[in-house]
Write a protein that holds these residues in place. Sequence first.
Motif, PDB file in Angstrom:
ATOM      1  N   THR A   1       0.701  -1.100  -0.355  1.00 22.04           N
ATOM      2  CA  THR A   1       0.008  -0.223   0.104  1.00 22.04           C
ATOM      3  C   THR A   1       0.787   1.319  -0.215  1.00 22.04           C
ATOM      4  N   LYS A   2       2.624   0.892  -0.262  1.00 26.34           N
ATOM      5  CA  LYS A   2       3.326   2.455  -0.323  1.00 26.34           C
ATOM      6  C   LYS A   2       3.711   1.883  -1.387  1.00 26.34           C
ATOM      7  N   GLU A   3       4.037   2.809  -2.398  1.00 28.49           N
ATOM      8  CA  GLU A   3       5.370   2.284  -3.600  1.00 28.49           C
ATOM      9  C   GLU A   3       6.072   2.546  -2.892  1.00 28.49           C
ATOM     10  N   ASN A   4       6.742   1.804  -4.364  1.00 33.38           N
ATOM     11  CA  ASN A   4       8.402   1.875  -4.741  1.00 33.38           C
ATOM     12  C   ASN A   4       8.810   0.160  -3.446  1.00 33.38           C
ATOM     13  N   GLN A   5       7.715  -0.309  -2.728  1.00 28.41           N
ATOM     14  CA  GLN A   5       8.213  -1.051  -2.175  1.00 28.41           C
ATOM     15  C   GLN A   5       7.529  -2.716  -2.995  1.00 28.41           C
TER      16      GLN A   5
ATOM     17  N   LEU B   1      12.969   1.394  -3.001  1.00 33.19           N
ATOM     18  CA  LEU B   1      13.232   1.544  -4.287  1.00 33.19           C
ATOM     19  C   LEU B   1      14.042   3.243  -4.069  1.00 33.19           C
ATOM     20  N   ASN B   2      15.358   3.895  -3.640  1.00 31.02           N
ATOM     21  CA  ASN B   2      15.735   4.838  -3.884  1.00 31.02           C
ATOM     22  C   ASN B   2      15.431   5.323  -4.756  1.00 31.02           C
ATOM     23  N   LYS B   3      15.849   4.706  -6.002  1.00 32.46           N
ATOM     24  CA  LYS B   3      16.580   5.678  -7.585  1.00 32.46           C
ATOM     25  C   LYS B   3      15.311   4.296  -8.215  1.00 32.46           C
ATOM     26  N   PRO B   4      14.012   4.517  -8.639  1.00 36.85           N
ATOM     27  CA  PRO B   4      13.244   3.377  -9.046  1.00 36.85           C
ATOM     28  C   PRO B   4      13.633   3.296 -10.573  1.00 36.85           C
ATOM     29  N   GLN B   5      14.027   4.997 -11.152  1.00 35.89           N
ATOM     30  CA  GLN B   5      14.739   4.500 -12.824  1.00 35.89           C
ATOM     31  C   GLN B   5      15.884   4.247 -13.414  1.00 35.89           C
ATOM     32  N   TYR B   6      16.165   3.567 -11.775  1.00 36.05           N
ATOM     33  CA  TYR B   6      17.904   2.521 -12.567  1.00 36.05           C
ATOM     34  C   TYR B   6      16.819   1.496 -12.750  1.00 36.05           C
TER      35      TYR B   6
END
Length: 276
Positions: free
Chosen positions: A99-103, A188-193
Amino acid sequence: MNRTMITAVNTLGQLQKQVDLIGHNMANAETAGYKTREASFADLMAQQINNYSSAGLETGRQSPLGIRQSPGARISQTAMLSKQGSLKTTGRPLDVAFTKENQYLKVRVQEGGVPQIRFTRNGELDIVNAGGQWMLATKDGHPVLDENNQVITFPGKVEEVQMVRPGLLEARMDNGGNIAFQLGVIALNKPQYMEQKGNTLIGLPDGADNNANQIYADLNGARRQEISLQQGVLEASNVDIGKEMTDMMAAQRSIQFQSRSITLADQMMGLINGIR
């Protein structure tokens, strides 16, 4: 081949890649946990053509001298959009959703016979029998890892699974015993990687292992409290079909425009060659 044709041909190839990307998004609109990707364009290196000098020009001119012409456009980036998808209640104990993004959950896959760690938000899990051993796996059969990057296994058949708290599950065995296990979760700290690795799996690009600590963090120890996970629900994809259809039509119109440019350039060259 003149400049008009070169520009159109270069751009057509990139537009086709955009259409393929949009088609991939639409094909996964019903895939749980899928994150849509979006293409961004940029001009190729432009050339400065100085067709006249500054001498004799009227005063007050604001635009730069000469002509800047680019040989087309290219896709500069395909960004993954991390927007949270809607939650769909299933009531199935082995369905979990963030329910949170980037997990993301950690799973193990075999690539060329070599085990690799990949990440997914598709929480449609199952307990399967692999070679006489029961293990927790994804819908596609990839083993789910725990907080220590070990495959989650069970000594016997599991009767029931209950989430004690986000990330911590407890399995009741057929012999009456209970086994607790921690799901391996990252933020994720930098999802675009991250690169798409097939289906809903993402992973680090080749050669980026040395920078893994900067790109994502394992939610272990005290950071386990950051995990936001629900049981009995699945996260739908965040694909907006209306937007994808609009982008598809815009891309097709651009392809028609570039194709028309090639036709007109060919007709103009034919007229010039036909002058006697």
